[in-house]
Design an enzyme around this catalytic site. Structure first.
Site, PDB file in Angstrom:
ATOM      1  N   ARG A  60       0.811  -1.218   0.000  1.00  0.00           N
ATOM      2  CA  ARG A  60       0.000   0.000   0.000  1.00  0.00           C
ATOM      3  C   ARG A  60       0.843   1.265   0.000  1.00  0.00           C
ATOM      4  O   ARG A  60       0.382   2.354  -0.351  1.00  0.00           O
ATOM      5  CB  ARG A  60      -0.979  -0.012   1.208  1.00  0.00           C
ATOM      6  CG  ARG A  60      -1.869   1.191   1.273  1.00  0.00           C
ATOM      7  CD  ARG A  60      -3.147   1.013   2.085  1.00  0.00           C
ATOM      8  NE  ARG A  60      -3.040   0.146   3.243  1.00  0.00           N
ATOM      9  CZ  ARG A  60      -2.371   0.436   4.362  1.00  0.00           C
ATOM     10  NH1 ARG A  60      -1.756   1.592   4.498  1.00  0.00           N
ATOM     11  NH2 ARG A  60      -2.326  -0.440   5.345  1.00  0.00           N
ATOM     12  N   TYR A 114     -15.634  16.961 -15.941  1.00  0.00           N
ATOM     13  CA  TYR A 114     -16.176  15.599 -15.991  1.00  0.00           C
ATOM     14  C   TYR A 114     -17.301  15.474 -14.948  1.00  0.00           C
ATOM     15  O   TYR A 114     -17.166  15.998 -13.838  1.00  0.00           O
ATOM     16  CB  TYR A 114     -15.041  14.603 -15.722  1.00  0.00           C
ATOM     17  CG  TYR A 114     -15.488  13.199 -15.506  1.00  0.00           C
ATOM     18  CD1 TYR A 114     -16.191  12.507 -16.487  1.00  0.00           C
ATOM     19  CD2 TYR A 114     -15.207  12.539 -14.313  1.00  0.00           C
ATOM     20  CE1 TYR A 114     -16.617  11.204 -16.282  1.00  0.00           C
ATOM     21  CE2 TYR A 114     -15.614  11.242 -14.107  1.00  0.00           C
ATOM     22  CZ  TYR A 114     -16.319  10.577 -15.090  1.00  0.00           C
ATOM     23  OH  TYR A 114     -16.732   9.294 -14.876  1.00  0.00           O
ATOM     24  N   ASP A 176      -6.961  19.243 -15.137  1.00  0.00           N
ATOM     25  CA  ASP A 176      -7.242  17.881 -15.594  1.00  0.00           C
ATOM     26  C   ASP A 176      -6.869  17.830 -17.072  1.00  0.00           C
ATOM     27  O   ASP A 176      -7.508  18.452 -17.913  1.00  0.00           O
ATOM     28  CB  ASP A 176      -8.724  17.556 -15.378  1.00  0.00           C
ATOM     29  CG  ASP A 176      -9.051  16.098 -15.688  1.00  0.00           C
ATOM     30  OD1 ASP A 176      -8.432  15.544 -16.629  1.00  0.00           O
ATOM     31  OD2 ASP A 176      -9.932  15.525 -15.023  1.00  0.00           O
ATOM     32  N   LYS A 201      -8.121   6.467 -19.600  1.00  0.00           N
ATOM     33  CA  LYS A 201      -8.476   6.928 -20.942  1.00  0.00           C
ATOM     34  C   LYS A 201      -7.286   6.769 -21.895  1.00  0.00           C
ATOM     35  O   LYS A 201      -6.918   5.657 -22.218  1.00  0.00           O
ATOM     36  CB  LYS A 201      -9.000   8.368 -20.858  1.00  0.00           C
ATOM     37  CG  LYS A 201      -9.978   8.610 -19.688  1.00  0.00           C
ATOM     38  CD  LYS A 201     -11.296   7.870 -19.838  1.00  0.00           C
ATOM     39  CE  LYS A 201     -12.179   7.929 -18.599  1.00  0.00           C
ATOM     40  NZ  LYS A 201     -12.448   9.241 -18.023  1.00  0.00           N
TER      41      LYS A 201
HETATM   42  C1  PLP Z   1     -12.972   9.701 -16.784  1.00  0.00           C
HETATM   43  C2  PLP Z   1     -12.511  11.012 -16.289  1.00  0.00           C
HETATM   44  C3  PLP Z   1     -12.171  11.212 -14.950  1.00  0.00           C
HETATM   45  C4  PLP Z   1     -12.340  10.113 -13.913  1.00  0.00           C
HETATM   46  O1  PLP Z   1     -11.433   9.078 -14.119  1.00  0.00           O
HETATM   47  P1  PLP Z   1     -11.713   7.549 -13.648  1.00  0.00           P
HETATM   48  O2  PLP Z   1     -10.454   6.869 -14.028  1.00  0.00           O
HETATM   49  O3  PLP Z   1     -12.923   7.090 -14.361  1.00  0.00           O
HETATM   50  O4  PLP Z   1     -11.915   7.611 -12.177  1.00  0.00           O
HETATM   51  C5  PLP Z   1     -11.683  12.437 -14.564  1.00  0.00           C
HETATM   52  N1  PLP Z   1     -11.538  13.446 -15.454  1.00  0.00           N
HETATM   53  C6  PLP Z   1     -11.875  13.303 -16.758  1.00  0.00           C
HETATM   54  C7  PLP Z   1     -11.699  14.452 -17.684  1.00  0.00           C
HETATM   55  C8  PLP Z   1     -12.366  12.081 -17.214  1.00  0.00           C
HETATM   56  O5  PLP Z   1     -12.714  11.964 -18.509  1.00  0.00           O
END
Ligand code: PLP
Length: 372
Positions: A60, A114, A176, A201
């Site tokens: 962890r 998001y 982000d 992604k």
């Molecule tokens: C999908 C997404 C998230 C969240 O990510 P997860 O891996 O699904 O927790 C955060 N920001 C953006 C822009 C996203 O497209």
């Protein structure tokens, strides 16, 4: 070295000396040692969020395979450090908790974000409070207890962009960068302090791994590691392996998909069933568009394109943000953020552009006929 080269080699510098070609996957939950004095002093350092290197003591606290991915991503973003989490939302939660622990429970954020990010900070689920702002008003909305400014650029799902360079505030700015990836935009070079990715992604890139990562300076990374050890949201080593592998093809995937996306956007703009097309000025594999008819008909009609939430995979995905990625928001907040009920979000993959167009065109024509 250039980005293409670093994408392939970063995080793998020691492999030849180890006599290895592929990165090893270390699945250990614990690490044996006969020297508990040494372990105790190393644990004291881990408590402060120091990167221990070598044996992580316990799974962890850290993991050598995950550390390779962190090294590589920090390199691509031009950051001192990176800290990886089980998902993008775990990464964002750690950022919020790290500043809240210093008494900074207020964040200033710009919509759209998001959907789950919006919900997490708007609902106060982690005990934080948000002021929704605009880029022009950010400095005015910062308070003594503001811990973060949060923006997304290009934003999910409208692909609207924020001029990161123009942000002038005295609190850490978190960008982000999931939609841009370090191939198209490196926010730290533009004056941001913290870069967040849903690694699920484009970084993973094949729709088979969940992950999140934060790139930042070593000081904030220590706070994130302390939160991660305390709350347990670390990335799994197998995911770390897949994400490291994903990074090596990230530049070629992003450039190929961006070319296809640009061509699809041109064709969509000329389509009678489409009222508006959204494309970021920096390019990229994402296209959003609004249709005249019922957007649900398009989702029901695609044959080759995958009708699914998420993005950044080798296959092209389409979804209706009002029903999926941004469903969790209140209707008026979602529409107020520019996410219309007619909007569809397309994440372009690596298929041939003409095959994708044939599918989109036939799906759109059904949407038109459903208008009656
Ligand atoms: C999908 C997404 C998230 C969240 O990510 P997860 O891996 O699904 O927790 C955060 N920001 C953006 C822009 C996203 O497209």
């Amino acid at each position: 070295m250039q980005l293409n080269t670093r994408a392939v080699h970063a995080g793998r510098e020691d492999l030849t000396d180890l006599g290895l070609h592929a990165a090893p996957i270390d699945l250990s939950t614990t690490y044996p040692s006969h020297d508990s004095h040494e372990e105790a002093s190393r644990l004291d350092r881990a408590k402060l969020g120091e990167d221990l290197g070598g044996s992580p003591i316990y799974g962890r606290i850290g993991n050598p395979t995950v550390a390779r991915f962190e090294t590589a991503l920090a390199n691509l973003e031009g950051a001192e450090a990176a800290v990886a989490f089980a998902t993008g939302m775990a990464a964002l939660s750690a950022c919020l908790l790290a500043v809240a622990a210093q008494g900074k429970r207020h964040v200033v954020a710009v919509r759209p974000l998001y959907g789950t990010t919006d919900h997490l900070i708007d609902s106060g689920l982690l005990g934080t409070e948000v002021t929704w702002s605009t880029v022009d008003m950010l400095a005015d909305d910062v308070r003594a207890d503001t811990g973060l400014v949060i923006v997304e650029s290009p934003a999910n799902p409208t692909l609207s962009e924020v001029d990161i360079k123009a942000i002038d505030v005295d609190v850490p700015v978190l960008v982000d960068n999931t939609f841009a990836t370090p191939v198209l935009q490196r926010p730290l070079e533009l004056g941001a302090d913290i870069v967040l990715h849903s690694a699920t992604k484009f970084l993973g890139g094949h729709g088979d791994v969940l992950g999140g990562v934060v790139a930042c300076d070593e000081q904030f990374a220590r706070r994130l590691r302390a939160v991660r050890t305390g709350t347990g949201g670390i990335l799994h080593p197998l995911a770390g392996y897949l994400l490291l592998r994903g990074l090596s093809t990230l530049p070629v995937r992003i450039r190929a998909a961006s070319r296809t996306a640009a061509e699809l956007a041109r064709r969509l703009a000329d389509h009678p069933g489409v009222s508006r097309v959204h494309r970021p000025s920096i390019g990229g594999p994402m296209v959003s568009f609004e249709v005249h008819g019922d957007p649900h008909t398009v989702i029901g009609a695609v044959q080759l394109i995958t009708p699914a939430v998420s993005l950044g995979s080798v296959d092209t995905l389409i979804q209706h943000p009002g029903s999926l990625s941004h469903r969790v928001m209140a209707d008026e907040d979602r529409r107020g953020a520019g996410v219309s009920d007619q909007l569809l979000r397309l994440s372009v993959g690596l298929e041939d552009v003409d095959d994708l167009w044939t599918d989109l065109d036939q799906a759109l024509s059904q949407c038109k006929s459903s208008l009656g």
